[in-house]
Design a protein around this motif. Structure first.
Motif, PDB file in Angstrom:
ATOM      1  N   VAL A  44       0.843  -1.202   0.000  1.00 57.24           N
ATOM      2  CA  VAL A  44       0.000   0.000   0.000  1.00 57.24           C
ATOM      3  C   VAL A  44       0.880   1.255   0.000  1.00 57.24           C
ATOM      4  O   VAL A  44       0.625   2.218  -0.732  1.00 57.24           O
ATOM      5  CB  VAL A  44      -0.963  -0.024   1.210  1.00 57.24           C
ATOM      6  N   GLU A  45       1.936   1.225   0.811  1.00 56.15           N
ATOM      7  CA  GLU A  45       2.833   2.395   0.832  1.00 56.15           C
ATOM      8  C   GLU A  45       3.497   2.609  -0.522  1.00 56.15           C
ATOM      9  O   GLU A  45       3.674   3.747  -0.958  1.00 56.15           O
ATOM     10  CB  GLU A  45       3.896   2.226   1.936  1.00 56.15           C
ATOM     11  N   LYS A  75       2.180   1.868  -3.404  1.00 56.96           N
ATOM     12  CA  LYS A  75       1.181   2.481  -4.290  1.00 56.96           C
ATOM     13  C   LYS A  75       1.097   3.979  -4.020  1.00 56.96           C
ATOM     14  O   LYS A  75       0.993   4.791  -4.942  1.00 56.96           O
ATOM     15  CB  LYS A  75      -0.205   1.843  -4.057  1.00 56.96           C
ATOM     16  N   LEU A  76       1.151   4.336  -2.735  1.00 59.34           N
ATOM     17  CA  LEU A  76       1.000   5.754  -2.376  1.00 59.34           C
ATOM     18  C   LEU A  76       2.242   6.574  -2.710  1.00 59.34           C
ATOM     19  O   LEU A  76       2.131   7.777  -2.936  1.00 59.34           O
ATOM     20  CB  LEU A  76       0.659   5.887  -0.892  1.00 59.34           C
ATOM     21  N   ALA A  93       1.083   7.485  -6.012  1.00 60.30           N
ATOM     22  CA  ALA A  93      -0.169   8.247  -6.124  1.00 60.30           C
ATOM     23  C   ALA A  93      -0.172   9.517  -5.282  1.00 60.30           C
ATOM     24  O   ALA A  93      -0.747  10.527  -5.678  1.00 60.30           O
ATOM     25  CB  ALA A  93      -1.347   7.359  -5.725  1.00 60.30           C
ATOM     26  N   ASN A  94       0.438   9.461  -4.088  1.00 68.28           N
ATOM     27  CA  ASN A  94       0.354  10.597  -3.167  1.00 68.28           C
ATOM     28  C   ASN A  94       1.470  10.483  -2.125  1.00 68.28           C
ATOM     29  O   ASN A  94       1.226  10.103  -0.980  1.00 68.28           O
ATOM     30  CB  ASN A  94      -1.027  10.602  -2.491  1.00 68.28           C
ATOM     31  N   TYR A 145       1.079  11.902   1.421  1.00 68.84           N
ATOM     32  CA  TYR A 145       0.150  11.176   2.298  1.00 68.84           C
ATOM     33  C   TYR A 145       0.890  10.083   3.065  1.00 68.84           C
ATOM     34  O   TYR A 145       0.744   9.941   4.269  1.00 68.84           O
ATOM     35  CB  TYR A 145      -0.962  10.569   1.451  1.00 68.84           C
ATOM     36  N   VAL A 146       1.710   9.339   2.369  1.00 72.51           N
ATOM     37  CA  VAL A 146       2.405   8.225   3.026  1.00 72.51           C
ATOM     38  C   VAL A 146       3.490   8.757   3.960  1.00 72.51           C
ATOM     39  O   VAL A 146       3.682   8.232   5.056  1.00 72.51           O
ATOM     40  CB  VAL A 146       2.936   7.190   1.998  1.00 72.51           C
ATOM     41  N   ASP A 172       1.766   9.822   7.108  1.00 72.73           N
ATOM     42  CA  ASP A 172       1.322   8.656   7.866  1.00 72.73           C
ATOM     43  C   ASP A 172       2.489   8.035   8.642  1.00 72.73           C
ATOM     44  O   ASP A 172       2.353   7.701   9.815  1.00 72.73           O
ATOM     45  CB  ASP A 172       0.713   7.622   6.912  1.00 72.73           C
ATOM     46  N   ARG A 205       2.797   7.864  12.698  1.00 75.94           N
ATOM     47  CA  ARG A 205       2.967   6.571  13.383  1.00 75.94           C
ATOM     48  C   ARG A 205       4.213   6.546  14.245  1.00 75.94           C
ATOM     49  O   ARG A 205       4.203   6.005  15.343  1.00 75.94           O
ATOM     50  CB  ARG A 205       3.013   5.432  12.363  1.00 75.94           C
ATOM     51  N   ARG A 219     -11.182   9.571   7.511  1.00 83.54           N
ATOM     52  CA  ARG A 219      -9.982  10.391   7.351  1.00 83.54           C
ATOM     53  C   ARG A 219     -10.034  11.344   6.156  1.00 83.54           C
ATOM     54  O   ARG A 219      -9.510  12.455   6.218  1.00 83.54           O
ATOM     55  CB  ARG A 219      -8.774   9.472   7.212  1.00 83.54           C
ATOM     56  N   ARG A 264      -6.863   6.278  -8.070  1.00 82.86           N
ATOM     57  CA  ARG A 264      -5.561   6.205  -7.391  1.00 82.86           C
ATOM     58  C   ARG A 264      -5.616   6.714  -5.950  1.00 82.86           C
ATOM     59  O   ARG A 264      -4.586   6.847  -5.291  1.00 82.86           O
ATOM     60  CB  ARG A 264      -4.514   6.969  -8.208  1.00 82.86           C
ATOM     61  N   ARG A 265      -6.812   7.024  -5.480  1.00 80.11           N
ATOM     62  CA  ARG A 265      -6.958   7.402  -4.064  1.00 80.11           C
ATOM     63  C   ARG A 265      -7.360   6.215  -3.199  1.00 80.11           C
ATOM     64  O   ARG A 265      -7.372   6.313  -1.965  1.00 80.11           O
ATOM     65  CB  ARG A 265      -7.992   8.524  -3.917  1.00 80.11           C
ATOM     66  N   ALA A 305      -5.771   3.653  -2.438  1.00 84.84           N
ATOM     67  CA  ALA A 305      -4.682   3.245  -1.539  1.00 84.84           C
ATOM     68  C   ALA A 305      -4.639   4.093  -0.262  1.00 84.84           C
ATOM     69  O   ALA A 305      -4.193   3.618   0.785  1.00 84.84           O
ATOM     70  CB  ALA A 305      -3.340   3.321  -2.274  1.00 84.84           C
ATOM     71  N   GLU A 306      -5.131   5.343  -0.337  1.00 81.55           N
ATOM     72  CA  GLU A 306      -5.170   6.169   0.883  1.00 81.55           C
ATOM     73  C   GLU A 306      -6.070   5.521   1.927  1.00 81.55           C
ATOM     74  O   GLU A 306      -5.744   5.487   3.113  1.00 81.55           O
ATOM     75  CB  GLU A 306      -5.695   7.582   0.563  1.00 81.55           C
ATOM     76  N   GLU A 352      -6.813   2.372   2.055  1.00 81.37           N
ATOM     77  CA  GLU A 352      -6.195   1.113   2.504  1.00 81.37           C
ATOM     78  C   GLU A 352      -5.211   1.368   3.648  1.00 81.37           C
ATOM     79  O   GLU A 352      -5.185   0.647   4.638  1.00 81.37           O
ATOM     80  CB  GLU A 352      -5.474   0.442   1.324  1.00 81.37           C
ATOM     81  N   LEU A 353      -4.412   2.436   3.493  1.00 79.99           N
ATOM     82  CA  LEU A 353      -3.433   2.735   4.542  1.00 79.99           C
ATOM     83  C   LEU A 353      -4.137   3.119   5.843  1.00 79.99           C
ATOM     84  O   LEU A 353      -3.739   2.672   6.924  1.00 79.99           O
ATOM     85  CB  LEU A 353      -2.498   3.864   4.076  1.00 79.99           C
ATOM     86  N   LEU A 395      -5.401   0.007   7.536  1.00 81.21           N
ATOM     87  CA  LEU A 395      -4.329  -0.730   8.219  1.00 81.21           C
ATOM     88  C   LEU A 395      -3.990  -0.053   9.545  1.00 81.21           C
ATOM     89  O   LEU A 395      -3.779  -0.715  10.561  1.00 81.21           O
ATOM     90  CB  LEU A 395      -3.091  -0.825   7.320  1.00 81.21           C
ATOM     91  N   ASP A 396      -3.937   1.298   9.542  1.00 86.06           N
ATOM     92  CA  ASP A 396      -3.655   2.021  10.785  1.00 86.06           C
ATOM     93  C   ASP A 396      -4.732   1.757  11.840  1.00 86.06           C
ATOM     94  O   ASP A 396      -4.443   1.673  13.025  1.00 86.06           O
ATOM     95  CB  ASP A 396      -3.571   3.536  10.521  1.00 86.06           C
TER      96      ASP A 396
END
Lengths: 142, 342
Positions: free
Chosen positions: A116-117, A119-120, A123-124, A127-128, A131, A135, B254, B328-329, B331-332, B334-335, B338-339
């Motif tokens: 997932v990270e 992918k981000l 994509a963004n 954002y990652v 995050d 964390r 979120r 493509r959003r 995955a946001e 998804e993260l 998971l959190d």
């Protein structure tokens, strides 16, 4: 073999034009759409640069998680297909309850988070990064 | 309707309103498409009507017309939204007054309804950042909690909401199953993070102490506000009967914080502050575990909606770079899931 500029250089040039010249010159819904266009071009530019190593790592990690030998694949297309197939296999195991608890769940969560990270990062990336920072701040507090 | 020539659209709208309102004459001015909404159309116009009686009273009203292109993935019904909006208005929930509904495609190509235009701001980013809205930021957590309690008090029997399906024994299980079905139908790639979220949810189905009207899309992006606070609650198309905690969890998702993550409720306040305000207004208690269940569900649901919006583009129903980019959003969410479930 193509001549320079590379695909990434071309996309960045186009996205820069949209952001710097086009967006300030237009308004409203069209301006919003133009920002989306620039963003999409930057996503594609990052994907061109990051996809190959990310999908190789993903296939390797998924194969290990599922107890398979790492497949020897070279073309990006084959790697994508392998990642999709392994992702579907993992999904079926999660659905069957195999990752509800225990040590394997921890491994699954780590592998899925990595995918997932990745992918981000395409994509963004902000954002990652936010995050990960949040964390690590939370981990320090506890 | 975008394909309708503007004068033709004005002509058809004028005829429709004259017939519906039994007016002597109708004049439409300043018709324009409002920005926002990749798959929905909102048109603004000013409508002057003259009553067909001896007084012949002339009234000029600001109106909006709502219409979604027919080929949306998750089907919605204009008729239900119209009925729920009318009930909310009667119960003094701050909503635009609705006027007329058309389900005849001959009028404007698809179902639509016309309602009062409420002026104000809808961009959540402005609410969270602009100095102009500092007072609104102060008062809105309590206002949003009170309005939500008011929505949950609307009596479905009194207002004849017989078009809703009964949520069954467990509204939560029904909703999870419904979105799982959507997910399996729509997703083009495996999403192990969503599979983990579904398992997490299925193991934690809350008991539903209350069954109420649920707004279904209660978030700051669906609020018209001014510097003084809330003016109107919009977008009732996903209203249904269920667990009121669904709305409480949804407003914590979120994606509606626009980066203001230290304030989980729409970037405005803490969960605890919102829960307390809702408890005070509703007299019902908020179980934090149930709220968390619905927050996880909300993030998952938003993730599935992003897939659905991308599919709307991919399948060619509505070609749009905005819808395409929403794919493509996913995955946001998804993260975030998971959190939340780790």
């Amino acid at each position: 073999m193509q001549d320079r500029p590379t695909s990434v250089e071309l996309l960045e040039a186009a996205a820069d034009f949209v952001d710097r010249e086009l967006v300030p010159a237009i308004e409203g819904a069209k301006q919003f759409q133009a920002r989306v266009v620039a963003n999409v071009m930057r996503i594609v530019a990052r994907e061109i640069q990051l996809e190959d190593p990310a999908v190789r790592r993903e296939v390797k990690a998924l194969a290990k998680l599922l107890g398979h030998d790492a497949p020897h694949l070279h073309s990006l297309d084959d790697l994508r297909k392998a990642a999709t197939g392994l992702g579907a296999e993992l999904s079926a195991k999660i659905r069957a309850g195999d990752a509800d608890a225990g040590a394997w769940r921890t491994e699954v969560l780590a592998v899925v988070r990595q995918s997932v990270e990745d992918k981000l990062r395409v994509a963004n990336p902000r954002y990652v990064e936010a995050d990960i920072a949040a964390r690590s701040a939370a981990a320090k507090q506890s | 309707m975008a394909s309708l020539e503007p004068n033709e659209m004005i002509r058809r709208l004028t005829d429709f309103i004259r017939a519906e309102g039994n007016f002597k004459s109708v004049a439409i001015e300043n018709l324009r498409r409002m920005p926002g909404g990749a798959s929905r159309e909102i048109w603004s116009f000013d409508c002057t009507t003259i009553d067909d009686d001896r007084d012949g009273a002339e009234r000029r009203r600001a109106m909006v017309l709502r219409r979604d292109p027919g080929a949306h993935k998750i089907n919605t019904s204009r008729r239900n939204e119209f009925a729920v909006l009318r009930a909310a208005f009667e119960e003094h929930v701050p909503v635009p007054e609705v006027f007329w509904l058309s389900e005849d495609p001959a009028v404007l190509g698809a179902s639509f309804f016309i309602m009062e235009r409420v002026d104000g701001e809808t961009l959540a980013r402005r609410l969270l950042r602009d100095e102009k809205f500092s007072q609104a930021r102060e008062v809105m957590p309590a206002q949003l909690a009170e309005i939500l309690a008011q929505i949950h008090r609307i009596d479905p029997v009194k207002h004849h909401f017989d078009f809703f399906t009964e949520p069954g024994e467990s509204a939560a299980l029904t909703e999870v199953k419904r979105y799982e079905e959507n997910f399996r139908l729509l997703a083009l790639e495996p999403h192990p993070a969503f599979e983990l979220a579904f398992r997490w949810l299925l193991g934690r189905i809350p008991k539903t102490p209350r069954k109420t009207l649920v707004h279904g899309d209660y978030r700051i992006g669906n609020v018209i506000f001014g510097p003084e606070g809330v003016r109107s609650i919009l977008d009732w198309e996903l209203a249904h009967l269920g667990d009121p905690m669904e709305d409480v969890g949804w407003i914590c998702v979120r994606a509606w914080r626009f980066g203001n993550d230290q304030k989980p409720v729409g970037g405005l306040c803490s969960r605890e502050e919102f829960f307390r305000a809702y408890e005070k207004a509703s007299g019902a208690s908020v179980d934090p575990e149930a709220a968390r269940f619905w927050e996880v569900f909300g993030n998952l649901r938003w993730g599935i909606i992003t897939i659905s919006q991308a599919r709307t583009h991919i399948d060619g129903f509505v070609k749009s770079v905005e819808l395409a980019s929403i794919g493509r959003r996913t995955a946001e969410t998804e993260l975030e899931l998971l959190d939340l479930i780790e």
